[in-house]
Design a protein around this motif. Structure first.
Motif, PDB file in Angstrom:
ATOM      1  N   ILE A 291       0.866  -1.178   0.000  1.00 13.48           N
ATOM      2  CA  ILE A 291       0.000   0.000   0.000  1.00 13.48           C
ATOM      3  C   ILE A 291       0.904   1.229   0.000  1.00 13.48           C
ATOM      4  N   ILE A 292       0.596   2.204  -0.862  1.00 14.98           N
ATOM      5  CA  ILE A 292       1.349   3.456  -0.828  1.00 14.98           C
ATOM      6  C   ILE A 292       0.377   4.613  -0.631  1.00 14.98           C
ATOM      7  N   GLY A 293       0.861   5.664   0.020  1.00 14.22           N
ATOM      8  CA  GLY A 293       0.036   6.830   0.280  1.00 14.22           C
ATOM      9  C   GLY A 293       0.837   8.110   0.163  1.00 14.22           C
ATOM     10  N   GLN A 294       0.123   9.218   0.115  1.00 12.48           N
ATOM     11  CA  GLN A 294       0.768  10.539   0.054  1.00 12.48           C
ATOM     12  C   GLN A 294      -0.086  11.509   0.863  1.00 12.48           C
ATOM     13  N   TYR A 295       0.545  12.297   1.722  1.00 13.04           N
ATOM     14  CA  TYR A 295      -0.248  13.164   2.590  1.00 13.04           C
ATOM     15  C   TYR A 295      -0.767  14.392   1.843  1.00 13.04           C
ATOM     16  N   ALA A 321       5.523   8.285  -3.021  1.00  7.38           N
ATOM     17  CA  ALA A 321       4.865   7.835  -1.787  1.00  7.38           C
ATOM     18  C   ALA A 321       5.538   8.441  -0.569  1.00  7.38           C
ATOM     19  N   THR A 322       4.734   9.028   0.315  1.00 14.49           N
ATOM     20  CA  THR A 322       5.235   9.486   1.609  1.00 14.49           C
ATOM     21  C   THR A 322       4.839   8.507   2.710  1.00 14.49           C
ATOM     22  N   PHE A 323       4.102   7.465   2.337  1.00 14.14           N
ATOM     23  CA  PHE A 323       3.682   6.409   3.265  1.00 14.14           C
ATOM     24  C   PHE A 323       3.673   5.095   2.498  1.00 14.14           C
ATOM     25  N   SER A 324       4.040   4.033   3.181  1.00 11.13           N
ATOM     26  CA  SER A 324       3.907   2.702   2.590  1.00 11.13           C
ATOM     27  C   SER A 324       3.727   1.664   3.683  1.00 11.13           C
ATOM     28  N   TRP A 335      10.855 -19.263   9.802  1.00 12.95           N
ATOM     29  CA  TRP A 335       9.851 -18.205   9.651  1.00 12.95           C
ATOM     30  C   TRP A 335       8.791 -18.488   8.596  1.00 12.95           C
ATOM     31  N   ASP A 336       8.753 -19.683   8.057  1.00 13.76           N
ATOM     32  CA  ASP A 336       7.811 -20.000   6.988  1.00 13.76           C
ATOM     33  C   ASP A 336       6.371 -19.643   7.386  1.00 13.76           C
ATOM     34  N   GLY A 337       5.729 -18.780   6.597  1.00 13.48           N
ATOM     35  CA  GLY A 337       4.332 -18.435   6.823  1.00 13.48           C
ATOM     36  C   GLY A 337       4.085 -17.272   7.769  1.00 13.48           C
ATOM     37  N   VAL A 338       5.121 -16.765   8.432  1.00 12.98           N
ATOM     38  CA  VAL A 338       4.944 -15.655   9.377  1.00 12.98           C
ATOM     39  C   VAL A 338       5.002 -14.334   8.607  1.00 12.98           C
ATOM     40  N   PRO A 339       3.936 -13.526   8.620  1.00 20.74           N
ATOM     41  CA  PRO A 339       4.005 -12.227   7.945  1.00 20.74           C
ATOM     42  C   PRO A 339       4.841 -11.227   8.725  1.00 20.74           C
ATOM     43  N   PHE A 340       5.769 -10.595   8.031  1.00 19.75           N
ATOM     44  CA  PHE A 340       6.520  -9.466   8.579  1.00 19.75           C
ATOM     45  C   PHE A 340       5.929  -8.218   7.929  1.00 19.75           C
ATOM     46  N   LEU A 341       5.228  -7.425   8.697  1.00 19.91           N
ATOM     47  CA  LEU A 341       4.583  -6.226   8.170  1.00 19.91           C
ATOM     48  C   LEU A 341       5.431  -4.992   8.463  1.00 19.91           C
ATOM     49  N   MET A 342       5.657  -4.211   7.426  1.00 17.63           N
ATOM     50  CA  MET A 342       6.369  -2.944   7.580  1.00 17.63           C
ATOM     51  C   MET A 342       5.401  -1.794   7.358  1.00 17.63           C
ATOM     52  N   LYS A 343       5.604  -0.740   8.112  1.00 19.57           N
ATOM     53  CA  LYS A 343       4.814   0.474   7.919  1.00 19.57           C
ATOM     54  C   LYS A 343       5.721   1.671   8.167  1.00 19.57           C
ATOM     55  N   ALA A 344       5.750   2.597   7.223  1.00 17.74           N
ATOM     56  CA  ALA A 344       6.577   3.793   7.369  1.00 17.74           C
ATOM     57  C   ALA A 344       5.870   4.970   6.716  1.00 17.74           C
ATOM     58  N   GLY A 345       5.923   6.120   7.363  1.00 13.39           N
ATOM     59  CA  GLY A 345       5.250   7.263   6.767  1.00 13.39           C
ATOM     60  C   GLY A 345       5.621   8.577   7.418  1.00 13.39           C
ATOM     61  N   LYS A 346       5.326   9.642   6.703  1.00  9.04           N
ATOM     62  CA  LYS A 346       5.558  11.001   7.176  1.00  9.04           C
ATOM     63  C   LYS A 346       4.226  11.714   7.374  1.00  9.04           C
ATOM     64  N   ALA A 347       4.263  12.794   8.160  1.00  7.80           N
ATOM     65  CA  ALA A 347       3.083  13.631   8.416  1.00  7.80           C
ATOM     66  C   ALA A 347       1.952  12.811   9.026  1.00  7.80           C
ATOM     67  N   LEU A 348       2.301  11.985  10.010  1.00 11.61           N
ATOM     68  CA  LEU A 348       1.306  11.143  10.681  1.00 11.61           C
ATOM     69  C   LEU A 348       0.977  11.719  12.061  1.00 11.61           C
ATOM     70  N   HIS A 349       0.172  10.973  12.822  1.00 14.83           N
ATOM     71  CA  HIS A 349      -0.337  11.496  14.091  1.00 14.83           C
ATOM     72  C   HIS A 349       0.683  11.441  15.221  1.00 14.83           C
ATOM     73  N   SER A 477      -2.850  12.462  10.313  1.00 14.51           N
ATOM     74  CA  SER A 477      -3.757  11.330  10.522  1.00 14.51           C
ATOM     75  C   SER A 477      -2.968  10.050  10.783  1.00 14.51           C
ATOM     76  N   ARG A 478      -3.679   8.919  10.834  1.00 12.02           N
ATOM     77  CA  ARG A 478      -3.030   7.628  11.049  1.00 12.02           C
ATOM     78  C   ARG A 478      -2.597   6.966   9.745  1.00 12.02           C
ATOM     79  N   GLY A 479      -2.745   7.679   8.634  1.00 15.50           N
ATOM     80  CA  GLY A 479      -2.304   7.128   7.358  1.00 15.50           C
ATOM     81  C   GLY A 479      -3.444   6.583   6.527  1.00 15.50           C
TER      82      GLY A 479
END
Length: 515
Positions: A291-295, A321-324, A335-349, A477-479
């Motif tokens: 997912i990508i976002g922009q503030y 993108a300023t958020f992903s 680690w087979d099957g374990v989701p590693f979730l990344m979240k990074a962004g600017k101008a957040l809460h 915001s929270r993205g």
């Protein structure tokens, strides 16, 4: 002659540290202050010299005046800070020159030799400059300013290319003039106290090591949030975006340290070997897992906040993108099957950087009726907060005192500010000291960099070729909403959003419970 040779063998070494790009923001805010702390705490050799090198025309005194404004005493008990600051500044000098001029670097070499006379000369160069001139400077350093009898090392600040191809080209060019052992690729997040503590937490505590696998861990979240936009950096940022700027380096390095197998030793090469194995085991990234976002502009509390494209250095039609948020998987036995979730962004809460480890639910939980349909309340979670308010805390289920059977989640917390009286070093202090010692453990090796770019380059090309439009989210915001759908797709809830009270200071300190 024999006596003279014996005298030289016993000569004390000296180190000459040259900050290339000395008039830049990074040098003033981070590098010179870090060197001052190392000097104050006696981590620099007795004999040392610091040179600033840049195109600006400055005198030695003008350099000293410029950097003196950023040399602060982090610890109040430093009673002789002013004296130490003056002593440090007297070791700082300046040389003006072009970044591609061998003649100018030869002139610097003459000045360095004047300070080094009679001692074994070692030289460290910190390249605080844009990456497009790395190779020119390294060529000049190699040909004109290398130490004849001591060591010569070069610290290279990110970014290391924009994709796999440009990264490989940069590595190839640098290695024309330097050996791999002379190159120190710096990712300052690897110098953070809590990141360095990862291996201690895992490998020296029996309570964690058996749990560190797909058997007990449901998902891992790596989160990097900033509550400000790209003010002042729009032109640079638009060329890279949040994925290149944060995920491909900072968060991926943290993931590799978290997920690696036990190294043979604490030797730099043994640790970096294990990190490379993790990176090479990662499943190719898919567009539907990103997912990508922009503030966008937003008015809050009567104050107006600008959109990303309001920056005059950013094109009005920019799709950067300023958020992903993205999901990664490691295809190995642990680690087979374990989701590693990344979240990074600017101008957040909020502003935070942390690793959140969510464990699996208790099979046949006797108390599941107490949690109702919200099984997340039954989830143990280990949180490693890198910044701010450095802490490690563990969420556990606990009976509320009373005659009834009411259960809530308590947080056992090791808050660093409460537990330890000594100040936490800045990342650059640790990394500069390691470079002086020749310790590569917290620096990135070329094959490690290659594996990281091999993972992200296909995704970045897909996003750019398809001109993927980022989801807009309000400043503060929270993205983007899409990040929640991505987490739900993998049966995950973002842990940072589920905490009603994010203040670490309210948690129950572990050290108080055991004392």
């Amino acid at each position: 002659m024999l006596c003279w040779v014996l005298f030289l063998d016993k000569t004390e070494p000296t180190i000459s540290i040259t900050v290339v790009g000395a008039s830049g923001d990074l040098a003033k805010r981070k590098i010179f202050p870090a060197l001052f702390v190392l000097f104050y705490e006696d981590h620099l050799p007795k004999h040392f010299t610091i040179y600033g090198y840049a195109r600006s025309k400055l005198t030695d005194e003008e350099l000293r005046n410029m950097i003196s404004k950023t040399l602060t005493c982090r610890i109040d008990k430093w009673g002789n800070c002013s004296d130490k600051r003056d002593q440090f500044l007297q070791r700082c000098f300046y040389h003006s020159g072009q970044y591609n001029s061998e003649e100018n670097f030869s002139e610097l070499d003459i000045k360095l030799k004047e300070k080094e006379v009679g001692r074994l000369p070692n030289r460290l160069f910190f390249l605080s400059i844009p990456p497009n001139i790395f190779v020119d400077v390294v060529r000049c350093v190699s040909r004109c300013t290398s130490s004849a009898t001591g060591w010569t090392r070069v610290i290279v600040e990110k970014p290391f290319g924009r994709d796999l191809e440009s990264s490989r080209e940069m590595t190839k060019s640098l290695q024309q003039y330097l050996t791999e052992g002379q190159i120190f690729r710096i990712d300052h997040y690897l110098g953070k106290e809590l990141v360095e503590n990862l291996s201690v937490l895992r490998f020296s505590n029996l309570v964690f090591e058996p749990l560190w696998s797909r058997t007990y861990i449901r998902n891992v979240q790596l989160i990097f949030l900033e509550d400000f936009g790209t003010e002042g950096r729009g032109g640079y940022f638009d060329s890279y975006g949040i994925i290149r700027d944060i995920m491909q380096n900072h968060l991926l390095q943290m993931l590799a340290l978290f997920a690696m197998e036990t190294p043979v030793s604490l030797d730099a090469e043994d640790i970096r070997n294990e990190k490379v194995k993790v990176l090479r085991s990662m499943r190719p990234l898919q567009l539907d897992d990103v997912i990508i976002g922009q503030y966008k502009g937003h008015i809050k509390g009567g104050k107006s906040y600008p959109a990303y494209t309001d920056d005059p250095t950013v094109p009005k039609d920019s799709l950067t993108a300023t958020f992903s948020a993205l999901a990664l998987f490691i295809d190995n036995a642990r680690w087979d099957g374990v989701p590693f979730l990344m979240k990074a962004g600017k101008a957040l809460h909020t502003r935070r950087a942390e690793i959140r480890v969510q464990f699996r639910h208790v099979p046949g939980n006797l108390f599941k009726t107490n949690f109702g349909t919200d099984l997340d309340k039954a989830t143990n979670e280990l949180v490693i907060r890198v910044q701010p308010d450095e802490a490690i805390y563990l969420k556990i289920n606990n009976k509320i005192p009373g005659l009834g059977m009411r259960i809530d989640r308590s947080k056992l917390n090791l808050l660093y500010a409460t537990r330890y009286s000594n100040a936490i070093p800045d990342a650059y202090e640790r990394l500069l000291l390691d470079a002086i010692k020749g310790e590569h453990r917290l620096f990135i090796r070329s094959d490690e960099l290659d594996a990281a770019w091999a993972l992200f380059t296909p995704l970045l090309k897909d996003l750019e070729e398809k001109k993927t439009v980022p989801e807009l989210y309000p400043y503060g915001s929270r993205g983007p909403i899409g990040a929640h759908y991505l987490a739900a797709k993998h049966n995950v809830r973002w842990g940072d959003l589920s905490e009603e009270n994010p203040e670490v200071s309210s948690y129950i300190p572990i050290h108080r419970m055991v004392e």
